[in-house]
Write an enzyme that holds these catalytic residues in place. Structure first.
Site, PDB file in Angstrom:
ATOM      1  N   LYS A  54       9.609 -53.979 -40.090  1.00  0.00           N
ATOM      2  CA  LYS A  54      10.277 -53.186 -41.135  1.00  0.00           C
ATOM      3  C   LYS A  54      11.797 -53.329 -41.020  1.00  0.00           C
ATOM      4  CE  LYS A  54       6.426 -49.960 -41.304  1.00  0.00           C
ATOM      5  NZ  LYS A  54       5.870 -48.635 -40.997  1.00  0.00           N
ATOM      6  N   GLN A  98       7.468 -43.529 -37.588  1.00  0.00           N
ATOM      7  CA  GLN A  98       6.305 -44.395 -37.377  1.00  0.00           C
ATOM      8  C   GLN A  98       5.152 -43.605 -36.767  1.00  0.00           C
ATOM      9  OE1 GLN A  98       6.074 -47.471 -38.514  1.00  0.00           O
ATOM     10  NE2 GLN A  98       4.040 -47.833 -37.698  1.00  0.00           N
ATOM     11  N   ASP A 121       8.035 -43.240 -46.829  1.00  0.00           N
ATOM     12  CA  ASP A 121       6.610 -43.572 -46.790  1.00  0.00           C
ATOM     13  C   ASP A 121       5.812 -42.907 -47.909  1.00  0.00           C
ATOM     14  OD1 ASP A 121       5.794 -45.298 -44.657  1.00  0.00           O
ATOM     15  OD2 ASP A 121       6.430 -43.756 -43.231  1.00  0.00           O
TER      16      ASP A 121
HETATM   17  N1  GUN Z   1       1.545 -46.408 -39.009  1.00  0.00           N
HETATM   18  C1  GUN Z   1       0.671 -47.297 -39.563  1.00  0.00           C
HETATM   19  N2  GUN Z   1       1.009 -47.550 -40.851  1.00  0.00           N
HETATM   20  C2  GUN Z   1       2.121 -46.786 -41.109  1.00  0.00           C
HETATM   21  C3  GUN Z   1       2.930 -46.642 -42.253  1.00  0.00           C
HETATM   22  O1  GUN Z   1       2.715 -47.222 -43.311  1.00  0.00           O
HETATM   23  N3  GUN Z   1       3.989 -45.784 -42.115  1.00  0.00           N
HETATM   24  C4  GUN Z   1       4.240 -45.113 -40.951  1.00  0.00           C
HETATM   25  N4  GUN Z   1       5.285 -44.285 -40.927  1.00  0.00           N
HETATM   26  N5  GUN Z   1       3.494 -45.246 -39.871  1.00  0.00           N
HETATM   27  C5  GUN Z   1       2.444 -46.081 -39.950  1.00  0.00           C
END
Ligand code: GUN
Length: 282
Positions: A54, A98, A121
């Site tokens: 990311k 995350q 998100d």
């Molecule tokens: N953990 C697994 N997928 C995601 C996601 O799309 N966003 C976040 N914040 N954590 C994750």
């Protein structure tokens, strides 16, 4: 019949190019880059890789990333305090925590402290509620990516029979709502559905987000259907989907590969969400 492959990498690249152009224009207007704060608590290996991907995507597309790597011993209070600071920080347009968090931290409590305007998100109750009501909202990234993949086929969602298998808060439920917003007739199947094949066989659009390798086989799919495989199952180090590609691609009209289908779209739509959040705050 052999299905056309929906190339998630190619579609994600074109979305990222749009994002980059918007982010560059924002930089010109405001004298600063759009900013995303990424919080990673603990040392979960997979989370470390996701976060790195990311951050790299931000760096490549004119978005400033602020990385906060906290030890697994971080308390809920400390994490909430950091989120409050980031909510107030005008250089931060989006905040991403995350998941999963270490077990002593309550995920829902922590997430509820993120400003809904900075919810990169689209996981917050306020945004999920607005999606349900059809109001403007920041939506979960994977479901937004799924809709883009379906639209890329040129087939109409309006009036289509869509079946979503899996009812998670971050994929199944929001995907169903987005399909509904696009005027599909939506059926949700889940672990308590007595025989999902009764539904999957009639689906013009079939979205599978269960987490079981090869769950869907050719005889469960309608001829010519659009099949979107959200599964990310690891077996012997190899990534495989919830869809048995070999048999389903003989029946479906369109199919997403794993890897290279839904996966690349999640990050592209995250970047798009950050830009959307920044423009709303500008
Ligand atoms: N953990 C697994 N997928 C995601 C996601 O799309 N966003 C976040 N914040 N954590 C994750």
């Amino acid at each position: 019949m052999s299905a056309q492959i929906i190339d998630g990498r190619k579609i994600a690249a074109s979305i990222k190019a749009e994002v980059k152009a918007e982010a560059e224009a924002y930089l010109k207007r405001n004298g600063r880059k759009i900013g995303l704060a990424v919080i990673l608590v603990g040392d979960d290996f997979a989370s470390g890789i996701y976060v790195r991907n990311k951050i790299n995507a931000c760096n490549e597309n004119c978005i400033q990333s602020f990385s906060h790597r906290l030890p697994a011993s971080t308390t809920e209070e400390e994490l909430i305090e950091l989120i409050h600071k980031l909510n107030e920080d005008n250089t931060v347009d989006g905040i991403l925590v995350q998941l999963p968090l270490p077990s002593h931290i309550r995920q829902n409590v922590v997430l509820s402290h993120i400003s809904a305007k900075k919810d990169a998100d689209g996981f917050l109750a306020e945004n999920a509620g607005n999606l349900m009501l059809g109001n403007p909202s920041l939506n979960a990234c994977t479901p937004c990516g799924i809709i883009e993949l379906i639209k890329s086929t040129g087939c109409k969602i309006d009036g289509a029979n869509a079946v979503v298998i899996g009812r998670s808060n971050i994929v199944g439920k929001p995907t169903s709502l987005l399909l509904l917003e696009n005027h599909a007739t939506v059926t949700m199947c889940h672990s308590h559905t007595s025989n999902f094949v009764n539904f999957s066989r009639h689906a013009d659009i079939l979205v599978v987000a269960v987490g079981k390798k090869g769950l869907i086989t050719g005889e469960m799919v309608k001829k010519g259907a659009i099949v979107i495989d959200v599964g990310m199952n690891r077996e012997d180090g190899k990534l495989c989907g919830d869809v048995d590609y070999e048999s389903v691609s003989q029946v479906a009209g369109y199919i997403t590969p794993v890897p290279g289908g839904v996966g690349p779209m999640t990050i592209a739509m995250l970047l798009k969400n950050i830009v959307k959040a920044a423009l709303a705050l500008e």
